[in-house]
Design an enzyme around this catalytic site. Structure first.
Site, PDB file in Angstrom:
ATOM      1  N   CYS A 113       0.811  -1.225   0.000  1.00 44.95           N
ATOM      2  CA  CYS A 113       0.000   0.000   0.000  1.00 44.95           C
ATOM      3  C   CYS A 113       0.845   1.277   0.000  1.00 44.95           C
ATOM      4  CB  CYS A 113      -0.946  -0.004   1.190  1.00 44.95           C
ATOM      5  SG  CYS A 113      -2.054  -1.417   1.172  1.00 44.95           S
ATOM      6  N   HIS A 253      -3.399   7.261   2.001  1.00 42.64           N
ATOM      7  CA  HIS A 253      -3.764   5.940   1.503  1.00 42.64           C
ATOM      8  C   HIS A 253      -5.136   5.594   2.089  1.00 42.64           C
ATOM      9  CE1 HIS A 253      -3.974   1.795   0.614  1.00 42.64           C
ATOM     10  NE2 HIS A 253      -3.725   1.389   1.847  1.00 42.64           N
ATOM     11  N   ASN A 283      -9.924  -0.282  -0.351  1.00 45.43           N
ATOM     12  CA  ASN A 283      -8.467  -0.187  -0.323  1.00 45.43           C
ATOM     13  C   ASN A 283      -7.909  -0.756  -1.635  1.00 45.43           C
ATOM     14  OD1 ASN A 283      -5.734  -0.509   0.099  1.00 45.43           O
ATOM     15  ND2 ASN A 283      -5.928  -1.409   2.136  1.00 45.43           N
TER      16      ASN A 283
HETATM   17  C1  LIG Z   1      -9.787  -5.276   9.275  1.00 45.50           C
HETATM   18  C2  LIG Z   1     -10.419  -4.273  10.203  1.00 45.50           C
HETATM   19  C3  LIG Z   1     -11.484  -3.484   9.473  1.00 45.50           C
HETATM   20  C4  LIG Z   1     -11.094  -5.031  11.347  1.00 45.50           C
HETATM   21  O1  LIG Z   1     -11.639  -4.109  12.264  1.00 45.50           O
HETATM   22  P1  LIG Z   1     -11.325  -4.244  13.830  1.00 45.50           P
HETATM   23  O2  LIG Z   1     -12.090  -3.196  14.480  1.00 45.50           O
HETATM   24  O3  LIG Z   1      -9.835  -4.236  14.000  1.00 45.50           O
HETATM   25  O4  LIG Z   1     -11.934  -5.660  14.152  1.00 45.50           O
HETATM   26  P2  LIG Z   1     -11.238  -6.965  14.757  1.00 45.50           P
HETATM   27  O5  LIG Z   1     -10.318  -7.586  13.747  1.00 45.50           O
HETATM   28  O6  LIG Z   1     -10.675  -6.647  16.108  1.00 45.50           O
HETATM   29  O7  LIG Z   1     -12.502  -7.888  14.908  1.00 45.50           O
HETATM   30  C5  LIG Z   1     -13.565  -7.590  15.798  1.00 45.50           C
HETATM   31  C6  LIG Z   1     -14.654  -8.622  15.635  1.00 45.50           C
HETATM   32  O8  LIG Z   1     -15.300  -8.445  14.366  1.00 45.50           O
HETATM   33  C7  LIG Z   1     -15.291  -9.679  13.640  1.00 45.50           C
HETATM   34  N1  LIG Z   1     -15.197  -9.384  12.226  1.00 45.50           N
HETATM   35  C8  LIG Z   1     -14.085  -9.280  11.432  1.00 45.50           C
HETATM   36  N2  LIG Z   1     -14.429  -8.986  10.180  1.00 45.50           N
HETATM   37  C9  LIG Z   1     -15.782  -8.899  10.168  1.00 45.50           C
HETATM   38  C10 LIG Z   1     -16.720  -8.612   9.151  1.00 45.50           C
HETATM   39  N3  LIG Z   1     -16.364  -8.363   7.882  1.00 45.50           N
HETATM   40  N4  LIG Z   1     -18.024  -8.562   9.489  1.00 45.50           N
HETATM   41  C11 LIG Z   1     -18.444  -8.805  10.745  1.00 45.50           C
HETATM   42  N5  LIG Z   1     -17.596  -9.103  11.753  1.00 45.50           N
HETATM   43  C12 LIG Z   1     -16.273  -9.137  11.456  1.00 45.50           C
HETATM   44  C13 LIG Z   1     -14.093 -10.430  14.162  1.00 45.50           C
HETATM   45  O9  LIG Z   1     -14.229 -11.810  13.959  1.00 45.50           O
HETATM   46  C14 LIG Z   1     -14.131 -10.053  15.632  1.00 45.50           C
HETATM   47  O10 LIG Z   1     -15.087 -10.863  16.283  1.00 45.50           O
HETATM   48  P3  LIG Z   1     -14.851 -11.393  17.797  1.00 45.50           P
HETATM   49  O11 LIG Z   1     -14.780 -10.144  18.621  1.00 45.50           O
HETATM   50  O12 LIG Z   1     -16.068 -12.220  18.027  1.00 45.50           O
HETATM   51  O13 LIG Z   1     -13.574 -12.155  17.746  1.00 45.50           O
HETATM   52  C15 LIG Z   1      -9.365  -3.308  10.781  1.00 45.50           C
HETATM   53  O14 LIG Z   1      -8.566  -3.996  11.703  1.00 45.50           O
HETATM   54  C16 LIG Z   1      -8.477  -2.681   9.754  1.00 45.50           C
HETATM   55  O15 LIG Z   1      -8.919  -1.891   8.959  1.00 45.50           O
HETATM   56  N6  LIG Z   1      -7.183  -2.988   9.818  1.00 45.50           N
HETATM   57  C17 LIG Z   1      -6.159  -2.389   9.006  1.00 45.50           C
HETATM   58  C18 LIG Z   1      -6.321  -2.857   7.614  1.00 45.50           C
HETATM   59  C19 LIG Z   1      -5.308  -2.259   6.763  1.00 45.50           C
HETATM   60  O16 LIG Z   1      -5.097  -1.088   6.789  1.00 45.50           O
HETATM   61  N7  LIG Z   1      -4.699  -3.127   5.952  1.00 45.50           N
HETATM   62  C20 LIG Z   1      -3.835  -2.795   4.913  1.00 45.50           C
HETATM   63  C21 LIG Z   1      -2.671  -1.967   5.325  1.00 45.50           C
HETATM   64  S1  LIG Z   1      -2.876  -0.465   4.590  1.00 45.50           S
END
Ligand SMILES: CC(C)(COP(=O)(O)OP(=O)(O)OC[C@H]1O[C@@H](n2cnc3c(N)ncnc32)[C@H](O)[C@@H]1OP(=O)(O)O)[C@@H](O)C(=O)NCCC(=O)NCCS
Length: 329
Positions: A113, A253, A283
């Protein structure tokens, strides 16, 4: 000699994949995706549409707006983690050939990214050293090809598209790219990876297809992205005696609205300064910054002399930022 950011262009595939559609494919909801990421929909390339096809369309627009002739391009650098071919030829050479530019220097870089910030730094270095004059930089991704549509933790995030810019030599210091930061921490490489397809995995034959898809430690990546980017943008502004209020456009980004908001809030930026496209494109990795900048340009909001702050964070881990005026014709 200085390097000027002369023009921007982008290509967006026509097919839209909405949160509603995704909620029929995996256990998720529009409400969850919107609340946690800000994404409402993303674009998906056609089955036979390659990363280089999208890159060429973005590049043609950027060149048309640059005031230079296509034949004056002397280097093409493509940032991508979803290349046409994983080893060779590079997507940049495919792009060069499709554009009828068979005598240019052409290569790809892999910085996920952060790719667009990295290719921008390469263009600046080649131009300032006097080795090249007009560099075409491209961020192009067919993320749908490396995304696991059974993994709700990643498939809701990514989309396809391409953005391109022409960076030209100039003697006018007011047009010069002011500063760039690029950095990496390989100790956190397993936060975001596609394990298959390289010599790093000795068990190629036993791997399942999923191993070539993106695997991500989302929450860990999120936290470190916010912390790292906040420090980085504060630093680049301080290094260049620039106040956040001097920034006309913050073009981050587009990974997650919450990351963008956290960094924007840390700089106390006004809403009008922050460019947002994550809701409509998701993204798009290395393509996201130039796609966002292109939208701004096409809306008539990006003018010559406008000071831009870019930042990005991604697999590697890699990150970077850039401070520069738009030097459009
Ligand atoms: C991926 C992302 C959106 C997840 O959001 P988050 O707030 O961190 O959520 P978590 O991963 O802690 O998950 C929380 C809960 O939601 C659930 N969950 C994950 N994806 C889900 C979805 N699409 N729909 C519903 N629930 C979901 C998980 O299983 C977890 O459940 P649990 O509490 O029962 O274990 C976030 O972490 C993110 O954007 N990360 C960075 C991504 C990124 O920038 N990547 C590329 C680098 S630029």
């Amino acid at each position: 000699m200085y390097a000027a950011f002369r023009s921007i262009g982008a290509y967006v595939p026509t097919k839209v994949l909405t949160n509603e559609e995704l909620s029929k494919m995996v256990d998720t909801t529009d409400e969850w995706i919107t609340k946690r990421t800000g994404i409402k929909e993303r674009r998906i390339a056609a089955v036979n549409e390659t990363t280089s096809d999208m890159a060429v369309k973005a590049a043609e627009k950027a060149i048309e707006r640059s005031g230079i002739k296509k034949e004056d391009i002397d280097m093409i650098v493509v940032a991508t983690i979803s290349p046409d071919y994983f080893n060779m030829p590079s997507t940049a050479t495919v792009v060069a050939h499709k554009m009828g530019l068979d005598k240019v220097t052409a290569f790809d870089i892999s910085a996920a990214c952060t790719g667009f910030i990295y290719v921008l730094s390469i263009a600046k270095a080649f131009i300032e050293s006097g080795m090249k004059k007009n560099v075409l930089i491209i961020g192009a991704e067919k993320m749908s090809a490396i995304t696991d549509y059974t993994d709700r933790g990643t498939c809701i995030l990514f989309g396809d598209g391409a953005g391109a810019a022409v960076i030209c030599a100039t003697e006018d210091k007011s047009e010069a790219i002011t500063d760039l930061h690029t950095a990496a921490d390989g100790s956190l490489g397993d936060f975001l990876m596609t394990p298959d397809g390289g010599t790093g995995n000795p068990h190629q034959a036993e791997l399942k297809a999923e191993a070539s898809f993106i695997q991500m430690k989302g929450n860990e990546t999120f936290k470190i992205a916010v912390r790292t980017l906040t420090n980085d943008v504060v630093e680049i502004l301080a290094d260049n005696n620039t106040k956040a209020s001097d920034i006309k456009h913050f073009i981050p980004h587009q990974a997650n609205y919450r990351i963008i908001k956290a960094v924007g809030d840390a700089l106390k930026l006004e809403k009008e300064q922050v460019v947002l496209t994550v809701h409509k494109y998701g993204n798009t990795s290395g393509a996201s910054i130039p796609m966002a900048m292109n939208d701004l340009y096409e809306e008539g909001k990006l003018e010559k002399g406008d000071l831009m702050l870019l930042d990005a964070f991604g697999g590697g881990l890699t990150w970077g930022s850039a401070l520069l005026p738009f030097a459009g014709k």
